[in-house]
Design an enzyme around this catalytic site. Structure first.
Site, PDB file in Angstrom:
ATOM      1  N   CYS A   6       0.831  -1.189   0.000  1.00  0.00           N
ATOM      2  CA  CYS A   6       0.000   0.000   0.000  1.00  0.00           C
ATOM      3  C   CYS A   6       0.873   1.250   0.000  1.00  0.00           C
ATOM      4  CB  CYS A   6      -0.880  -0.023   1.253  1.00  0.00           C
ATOM      5  SG  CYS A   6      -1.881   1.419   1.456  1.00  0.00           S
ATOM      6  N   PRO A   7       0.689   2.234  -0.842  1.00  0.00           N
ATOM      7  CA  PRO A   7      -0.401   2.406  -1.809  1.00  0.00           C
ATOM      8  C   PRO A   7       0.000   1.995  -3.235  1.00  0.00           C
ATOM      9  CG  PRO A   7       0.774   4.459  -1.640  1.00  0.00           C
ATOM     10  CD  PRO A   7       1.552   3.439  -0.836  1.00  0.00           C
TER      11      PRO A   7
END
Lengths: 210, 73
Positions: free
Chosen positions: B13-14
């Site tokens: 993430c991200p």
């Protein structure tokens, strides 16, 4: 000759009576419809004038903290929001400002400014952690763990954010207080004050203070 | 077989949604993108991303390595 609404009835001719009723009904319908149309037009005009005031698909983040963990969270949200198609602004103020430094220019700094420059990080590589700092051991440990988990580093996230069109704004008042000049900061920054932030934030669906 | 393949395994993430958004920009409407990822948040994130961006999620397979096929609208 057909009767007009408002004419006085003189005969009981069924055909003329029918025309008379039709004319009356038509007039009433037109009257009512005109009123309805007027209120619809008014409502439409109201919607059209209020629509631009609604927040746009924009995110504004205030980065007040200068610790690597907090700033990382800010950049993860910023790059994520940019990937979601949002316009993103990040406003760096106070302890958050030194994160944008690429170098320190000692020349021309007063003694307090030199002291501040010594004590505060020069860019993301030198930032501490908000918890478990342990005299600098914490940031090293965090870096190691994040590398093991293949998490992007803070400098990489910052470069990515700039590539994705995230607007990085340096607070000019903080620059003045800390004696930080533009040549000490990253390239491609915007500069501004509270009005710059408020203009962006007022138009944002999402605002965060980190 | 999707038109474009994107391997996001090993990314956290991200990054998967960042890579998806970057890849989708280079694609034409109607084309499909197959993404593989092992970020535990991937399934939830790709669903949210597709909904937000107005594209179409054709398949989403759960598991250690998740696979999603998205059609660009």
């Amino acid at each position: 000759m057909p009767l007009e609404p408002g004419d006085r009835m003189t005969t009981a001719d069924p055909l003329r009576l029918e025309q008379y009723i039709e004319a009356c009904v038509e007039q009433k319908v037109n009257e009512r419809f005109a009123r309805l149309q007027a209120s619809i037009d008014q409502a439409l005009a109201q919607v059209r004038t209020t629509a631009p005031a609604a927040p746009s698909d924009r995110a504004t983040l205030v980065v007040f903290s200068g610790e690597v963990d907090r700033v990382m969270a800010a950049f993860i949200i910023a790059t994520g929001a940019a990937a979601m198609g949002m316009d993103v602004s990040m406003f760096f103020t106070f302890w958050g400002l030194p994160i944008l430094k690429k170098t320190t220019v000692w020349e021309g700094k007063s003694i307090p400014e030199k002291l501040l420059a010594t004590m505060l990080p020069t860019g993301p590589e030198h930032a501490g952690t908000s918890k478990l700092h342990m005299l600098g051991l914490g940031p090293l440990l965090l870096k190691k763990i994040m590398r093991q988990h293949n998490v992007e580093t803070l400098p990489a996230l910052m470069t990515l954010a700039q590539e994705m069109g995230v607007r990085l704004i340096a607070c000019q008042m903080s620059m003045g207080i800390m004696g930080i000049t533009r040549e000490e900061l990253l390239d491609g920054l915007d500069y501004g004050g509270v009005a710059t932030y408020l203009a962006d934030a007022g138009d944002s669906r999402l605002t965060l203070f980190i | 077989m999707a038109d474009v393949q994107l391997d996001c395994q090993g990314l956290n993430c991200p990054m998967p949604i960042v890579r998806i958004s970057q890849t989708m920009k280079t694609m034409h409407a109607g084309q499909t993108l197959e993404v593989t990822a092992n970020d535990p948040a991937f399934s939830a994130d790709v669903r949210a991303w597709v909904t937000k961006m107005g594209h179409e999620l054709l398949t989403l397979e759960a598991g250690g390595v998740q696979r999603a096929v998205i059609r660009k609208v």
